[in-house]
Design an enzyme around this catalytic site. Structure first.
Site, PDB file in Angstrom:
ATOM      1  N   HIS A   1       6.229  -2.815  -2.124  1.00  0.00           N
ATOM      2  CA  HIS A   1       6.729  -2.545  -0.762  1.00  0.00           C
ATOM      3  C   HIS A   1       5.942  -1.390  -0.133  1.00  0.00           C
ATOM      4  CE1 HIS A   1      10.137  -5.199  -0.691  1.00  0.00           C
ATOM      5  NE2 HIS A   1      10.783  -4.599  -1.672  1.00  0.00           N
TER       6      HIS A   1
ATOM      7  N   HIS B   1       2.479  -2.337   0.910  1.00  0.00           N
ATOM      8  CA  HIS B   1       2.563  -3.225   2.072  1.00  0.00           C
ATOM      9  C   HIS B   1       2.713  -2.362   3.344  1.00  0.00           C
ATOM     10  CE1 HIS B   1       4.625  -7.091   3.892  1.00  0.00           C
ATOM     11  NE2 HIS B   1       3.520  -6.765   4.512  1.00  0.00           N
TER      12      HIS B   1
ATOM     13  N   HIS C   1       7.673  -3.166  -8.314  1.00  0.00           N
ATOM     14  CA  HIS C   1       8.315  -3.817  -7.165  1.00  0.00           C
ATOM     15  C   HIS C   1       8.307  -2.877  -5.951  1.00  0.00           C
ATOM     16  CE1 HIS C   1      11.442  -6.552  -5.361  1.00  0.00           C
ATOM     17  NE2 HIS C   1      11.746  -5.441  -4.723  1.00  0.00           N
ATOM     18  N   GLU C   2       8.793  -1.656  -6.154  1.00  0.00           N
ATOM     19  CA  GLU C   2       8.884  -0.708  -5.029  1.00  0.00           C
ATOM     20  C   GLU C   2       7.500  -0.266  -4.545  1.00  0.00           C
ATOM     21  OE1 GLU C   2      11.506  -0.574  -3.456  1.00  0.00           O
ATOM     22  OE2 GLU C   2      12.945  -1.277  -4.960  1.00  0.00           O
TER      23      GLU C   2
END
Length: 596
Positions: free
Chosen positions: A391, A394, A387-388
């Site tokens: 980010h 991105h 998940h991190e």
């Protein structure tokens, strides 16, 4: 190991390398002094922004100063998070926060001054080739212009700002400081004080009496304060109505969507499409009842574990390997950046004494992103890692493909990349799993994400929409009114196959998000957009990956809805939510097969 290691005792390879931002404290001090000097130069542009050359120079100085302040702020606070008890970096963190506020004040004249230009002058600025780099900024200012008031009215609204925070502040103090819950019995029959933190643990108990006891104690407590909390929530709605009318928006909902330039249809489509698929939720509730071997399913059974806790010991190295395997569909270039993140000091891995809890991805433009973890060797931590890193990549793609001011993406887009990574990891684990117990554990983990992130957050979003519409049409919002609306929504969303306990009508009283109005829908749209992307990537391959990487590279260079649309996810249509629902249906079918 019962004792947490001190920061100095953690292995260098498990620590992030903040020296990639500043080599040492003296480098930080030097840049701080430069920022202070640059701040003095800003004032010279005041009153001169009607001249395109002056506006360009002012924007360039704003970027230079903002980037310095961002770097100083990020570094100081990340150093502080390594060990929050360490006084040097507590002080540095405070110093950076003060600088950030001062900078905001120094630059605050720019937007009002640009907006005081005539529409023709503003149009000319947007068309000016010399200002091409700032076109999106100017277009955004022009869009906001219709809702900016005269100087004296704006000054008046600014003074109301502090008062407007009162409903949220009062609720927060009541909820976090003053509210005391009774003691409830745990599995061993011991009396333990109920707290916010322990509530979900009690609801996850295998013992139904424990779950019921905690549930009733929680809502009895809120029930005793229903008049006070209804007043704070009602005041928050009144505040939203005041601002939406003062700024000439058609409604409070449209005011809150305007910032990200999100059409109202995105919000209403979400609710409408979820309503259409509520039979899937009802089917999942039937399955839950069957798996728990219950005659009737109650609201306090929603978090009870459906399968025996399947112990998955996953070391950090295994987690990295599995995450990388699962992200293979995104192609070699994405994987090489991911590997660079693993190898080059992007990640602070393990807990140490005084380290900030939780996990996040952060960083400053111009250096690679960073990830803070508190890794445990379990499934949850592996999902947190992917998940991190979603980010982080991105941000990496945005920063390397966009100028400073266009690189920052909105919250509306932020959860897409992180949740997409989770969806690909889950798909990979499910395809690889041969153990029916493990498979069932993963399926229930994923199905519950749909329940809590898509269905529950949409129900919250619908509650907010109804209460604001009632207030806008002149109805008064009493505790009875809040409770009835909330109870009826639970009945609609969970269906007749389960018992909707009367106590649940008080749940609205404990949701802090209702004081950040019309925010929660972003969890549901972000999750749906990510699920839609993952489906396209797994079904289509290369063309879908190309579109998705285009999305990552876009940063905030256009309005969120356009960035997603270009990448093949049109959130103004029901399609992405339909695609997410088809994934949810597949999960339920797989679960039904395993239980038949």
């Amino acid at each position: 190991m019962s004792q947490l290691p001190k920061r100095s005792e953690t292995a260098a390879e498990h620590r992030w390398q903040l020296e990639d931002i500043f080599a040492d404290q003296s480098a930080w001090d030097k840049e701080y002094a430069q920022a202070k000097e640059e701040m003095k130069k800003v004032e010279a542009y005041q009153g001169k922004l009607a001249d395109p050359a002056q506006l360009k120079a002012c924007f360039e100085l704003e970027d230079e100063l903002s980037l310095k302040v961002e770097r100083l702020y990020v570094y100081a606070n990340m150093k502080h998070h390594e060990d929050t008890a360490e006084p040097t970096f507590q002080a540095l963190s405070d110093k950076s926060k003060k600088l950030s506020v001062e900078t905001g004040e120094a630059l605050s004249f720019i937007t009002p001054e640009v907006l005081s230009l005539s529409d023709e002058a503003l149009e000319a600025m947007i068309a000016n080739k010399d200002l091409a780099k700032f076109r999106h900024t100017l277009e955004e200012m022009k869009r906001q212009k219709a809702h900016v008031l005269s100087k004296s009215e704006e000054a008046l609204l600014a003074q109301v700002g502090n008062i407007s925070q009162t409903p949220g502040t009062v609720f927060s103090m009541l909820n976090n400081a003053d509210l005391k819950f009774p003691k409830v019995k745990d599995e061993n029959g011991e009396e333990i004080e109920l707290t916010h933190g322990r509530y979900i643990q009690f609801l996850e108990s295998k013992n139904r009496d424990v779950r019921e006891g905690a549930f009733k104690a929680m809502y009895d407590t809120y029930g005793k304060l229903k008049n006070t909390i209804a007043s704070t929530l009602s005041a928050n709605v009144t505040k939203n109505l005041f601002y939406s009318r003062a700024r000439k928006y058609p409604s409070a909902l449209e005011m809150s969507l305007y910032g990200d330039n999100i059409p109202k249809e995105v919000y209403t489509n979400l609710i409408g499409t979820i309503h259409k698929h509520l039979p899937l939720m009802h089917r999942y509730m039937e399955l839950r009842k069957k798996l728990l071997k219950l005659d009737d399913l109650h609201m306090y059974d929603l978090f009870a574990p459906l399968v025996e806790e399947f112990k998955m010991d996953i070391t950090y190295d295994e987690a990295k390997k599995t995450v990388k395997e699962s992200l293979k569909p995104l192609g070699e270039v994405y994987l090489s950046v991911l590997q660079e993140g693993f190898d080059k000091g992007w990640i602070d891995v393990y807990e140490n004494e005084g380290k900030r809890s939780g996990a996040y991805s952060w960083g400053a433009y111009g250096t690679h992103p960073y990830v803070l973890l508190n890794h445990k060797d379990n499934l949850n931590s592996m999902f947190t890692l992917t998940h991190e890193m979603g980010h982080a990549l991105h941000s990496y793609y945005s920063d390397t493909n966009q100028d400073y001011r266009d690189a920052q993406y909105t919250i509306f887009l932020a959860e897409v990349a992180s949740t997409l990574n989770e969806a690909l990891l889950m798909d990979y684990l499910l395809k690889k799993s041969t153990d029916p117990k493990e498979k069932m554990y993963l399926l229930t983990y994923y199905a519950d994400q749909f329940r809590t992130t898509v269905f529950r957050q949409t129900m919250f979003a619908e509650f907010e929409k109804i209460i604001h519409e009632r207030a806008e049409s002149g109805d008064s919002l009493t505790p009875q009114e809040f409770s009835k609306i909330y109870y009826d929504l639970n009945k609609l969303y969970y269906g007749d196959g389960m018992v909707i306990d009367k106590d649940i009508e008080m749940e609205w009283a404990r949701i802090p998000h209702f004081y950040t109005s019309f925010y929660v829908y972003k969890y549901a749209t972000g999750f749906s957009a990510a699920t839609s992307f993952s489906k396209q990537i797994l079904d289509e391959g290369a063309p879908a990956v190309e579109r998705y990487l285009g999305f990552l590279k876009s940063g905030g260079s256009d309005f969120s809805i356009n960035i997603l649309k270009k990448a093949g996810v049109d959130m103004s249509s029901p399609e992405p939510i339909e695609q997410a629902m088809s994934v949810f249906e597949e999960l339920i079918e797989q679960m039904e097969q395993l239980t038949s």
